[in-house]
Write a protein that holds these residues in place. Structure first.
Motif, short mmCIF file in Angstrom:
data_model
loop_
_atom_site.label_atom_id
_atom_site.label_comp_id
_atom_site.label_asym_id
_atom_site.label_seq_id
_atom_site.Cartn_x
_atom_site.Cartn_y
_atom_site.Cartn_z
N MET A 1 0.85 -1.16 0.00
CA MET A 1 0.00 0.00 0.00
C MET A 1 0.90 1.23 0.00
O MET A 1 1.90 1.28 0.67
CB MET A 1 -0.91 -0.02 1.21
N ASP A 2 0.52 2.25 -0.78
CA ASP A 2 1.30 3.48 -0.91
C ASP A 2 0.38 4.65 -0.60
O ASP A 2 -0.63 4.85 -1.26
CB ASP A 2 1.84 3.57 -2.34
N ASN A 3 0.68 5.42 0.45
CA ASN A 3 -0.12 6.58 0.84
C ASN A 3 -1.58 6.23 1.12
O ASN A 3 -2.48 7.01 0.82
CB ASN A 3 -0.06 7.68 -0.22
N GLY A 4 -1.83 5.03 1.63
CA GLY A 4 -3.20 4.63 1.93
C GLY A 4 -3.98 4.12 0.73
O GLY A 4 -5.15 3.80 0.85
N LEU A 5 -3.36 4.07 -0.42
CA LEU A 5 -4.00 3.59 -1.65
C LEU A 5 -3.27 2.35 -2.15
O LEU A 5 -2.05 2.29 -2.10
CB LEU A 5 -3.97 4.67 -2.74
N THR A 6 -4.03 1.42 -2.69
CA THR A 6 -3.45 0.22 -3.28
C THR A 6 -3.87 0.14 -4.75
O THR A 6 -5.07 0.16 -5.04
CB THR A 6 -3.96 -1.05 -2.56
N HIS A 7 -2.88 0.08 -5.64
CA HIS A 7 -3.19 -0.01 -7.07
C HIS A 7 -3.86 -1.35 -7.34
O HIS A 7 -3.36 -2.41 -6.96
CB HIS A 7 -1.92 0.13 -7.91
N GLU A 8 -5.00 -1.29 -7.98
CA GLU A 8 -5.79 -2.48 -8.27
C GLU A 8 -5.57 -2.97 -9.69
O GLU A 8 -5.23 -4.11 -9.94
CB GLU A 8 -7.26 -2.11 -8.05
N LYS A 9 -5.79 -2.07 -10.66
CA LYS A 9 -5.58 -2.43 -12.06
C LYS A 9 -5.56 -1.18 -12.92
O LYS A 9 -5.99 -0.10 -12.50
CB LYS A 9 -6.63 -3.41 -12.56
N SER A 10 -5.06 -1.35 -14.13
CA SER A 10 -5.04 -0.27 -15.11
C SER A 10 -5.63 -0.78 -16.41
O SER A 10 -5.50 -1.96 -16.74
CB SER A 10 -3.61 0.21 -15.36
N THR A 11 -6.27 0.12 -17.13
CA THR A 11 -6.86 -0.20 -18.43
C THR A 11 -6.44 0.89 -19.40
O THR A 11 -6.43 2.07 -19.04
CB THR A 11 -8.40 -0.25 -18.34
N PHE A 12 -6.09 0.50 -20.61
CA PHE A 12 -5.68 1.45 -21.63
C PHE A 12 -6.53 1.24 -22.87
O PHE A 12 -6.60 0.13 -23.40
CB PHE A 12 -4.19 1.26 -21.97
N ILE A 13 -7.21 2.29 -23.30
CA ILE A 13 -8.02 2.23 -24.51
C ILE A 13 -7.31 3.05 -25.57
O ILE A 13 -7.26 4.27 -25.49
CB ILE A 13 -9.45 2.77 -24.28
N ASN A 14 -6.73 2.37 -26.53
CA ASN A 14 -6.02 3.03 -27.63
C ASN A 14 -6.96 3.10 -28.82
O ASN A 14 -7.37 2.08 -29.36
CB ASN A 14 -4.76 2.24 -27.99
N PHE A 15 -7.30 4.32 -29.24
CA PHE A 15 -8.28 4.49 -30.31
C PHE A 15 -7.78 3.92 -31.64
O PHE A 15 -8.59 3.63 -32.52
CB PHE A 15 -8.62 5.97 -30.48
N ARG A 16 -6.48 3.72 -31.77
CA ARG A 16 -5.94 3.14 -33.01
C ARG A 16 -6.56 1.77 -33.29
O ARG A 16 -6.67 1.36 -34.43
CB ARG A 16 -4.43 2.95 -32.91
N ARG A 17 -6.91 1.09 -32.23
CA ARG A 17 -7.49 -0.26 -32.36
C ARG A 17 -8.85 -0.22 -33.05
O ARG A 17 -9.30 -1.20 -33.61
CB ARG A 17 -7.62 -0.85 -30.96
N TYR A 18 -9.52 0.93 -33.02
CA TYR A 18 -10.91 1.03 -33.46
C TYR A 18 -11.11 1.81 -34.75
O TYR A 18 -12.21 1.85 -35.27
CB TYR A 18 -11.76 1.72 -32.39
N VAL A 19 -10.08 2.49 -35.23
CA VAL A 19 -10.27 3.41 -36.36
C VAL A 19 -9.46 2.98 -37.57
O VAL A 19 -8.44 2.33 -37.46
CB VAL A 19 -9.89 4.86 -35.98
N ARG A 20 -9.95 3.39 -38.72
CA ARG A 20 -9.25 3.09 -39.97
C ARG A 20 -8.37 4.24 -40.41
O ARG A 20 -7.30 4.05 -40.93
CB ARG A 20 -10.26 2.76 -41.05
N ASP A 21 -8.86 5.47 -40.20
CA ASP A 21 -8.14 6.65 -40.66
C ASP A 21 -7.29 7.19 -39.52
O ASP A 21 -7.73 8.03 -38.74
CB ASP A 21 -9.11 7.71 -41.18
N LEU A 22 -6.05 6.73 -39.44
CA LEU A 22 -5.18 7.14 -38.34
C LEU A 22 -4.79 8.61 -38.42
O LEU A 22 -4.40 9.20 -37.43
CB LEU A 22 -3.93 6.26 -38.32
N LYS A 23 -4.91 9.22 -39.59
CA LYS A 23 -4.59 10.64 -39.71
C LYS A 23 -5.55 11.49 -38.91
O LYS A 23 -5.19 12.55 -38.42
CB LYS A 23 -4.59 11.07 -41.18
#
Length: 172
Positions: free
Chosen positions: A1-23
């Motif tokens: 535990m750090d400063n009374g908080l415990t890291h549980e999990k992280s999630t990353f949503i990268n829009f590149r995964r969903y789009v065709r036009d990366l520009k």
């Protein structure tokens, strides 16, 4: 535990995964970090201070990941961020900021919309407190902090779940 908080999990949503036009929007993403706190924990100000002091907060969001000894948070010098800089905002305001940011995309896929709903908007709806870090000004921006076109940061406090969630939505 750090400063009374415990890291549980992280999630990353990268829009590149969903789009065709990366520009148009290939470098847009949402990073979500969930941390647990004790149900008896202090007020939101103290929770924000604990979050700022937590290792998971030391992320430059530019590919370096979490650096426990890091001095940057997103585009800002870590030392420039204090809990009193966060504005308390309503669920409606948080949704509006996020929808306007996402809305600049044309043709959001149903898969991306579903992931955003589950990972971001449902958490906003469940939050007892929502805190938004606005623009801090030029003196707070670190040496290469202008890599982000947009940088939206929300801290969601869900007391019933004993969870604080850091949501960063950005373009780079």
């Amino acid at each position: 535990m750090d400063n009374g908080l415990t890291h549980e999990k992280s999630t990353f949503i990268n829009f590149r995964r969903y789009v065709r036009d990366l520009k148009k929007h290939g470098f847009r993403w949402v990073d979500i970090k969930q941390l647990r706190f004790c149900a008896e924990s202090a007020d939101d100000g103290k929770l924000l201070a604990a979050l700022i002091g937590h290792d998971q907060f030391r992320d430059d969001y530019a590919g370096g990941g979490v650096l426990p000894d890091g001095s940057r948070h997103g585009p800002y010098w870590l030392q420039s961020i204090t809990s009193d800089l966060y504005q308390s905002i309503s669920q409606e305001e948080a949704v509006q900021i996020l929808r306007e940011w996402v809305g600049s995309l044309w043709g959001v896929s149903t898969e991306l919309e579903a992931d955003l709903q589950r990972e971001v908007f449902a958490r906003v709806a469940a939050a007892d407190g929502i805190h938004y870090l606005g623009e801090l000004g030029n003196e707070a921006i670190h040496d290469w902090g202008r890599v982000h076109d947009y940088f939206h940061e929300f801290v969601l406090v869900d007391r019933s779940a004993g969870r604080i969630t850091l949501v960063v939505a950005a373009d780079d």
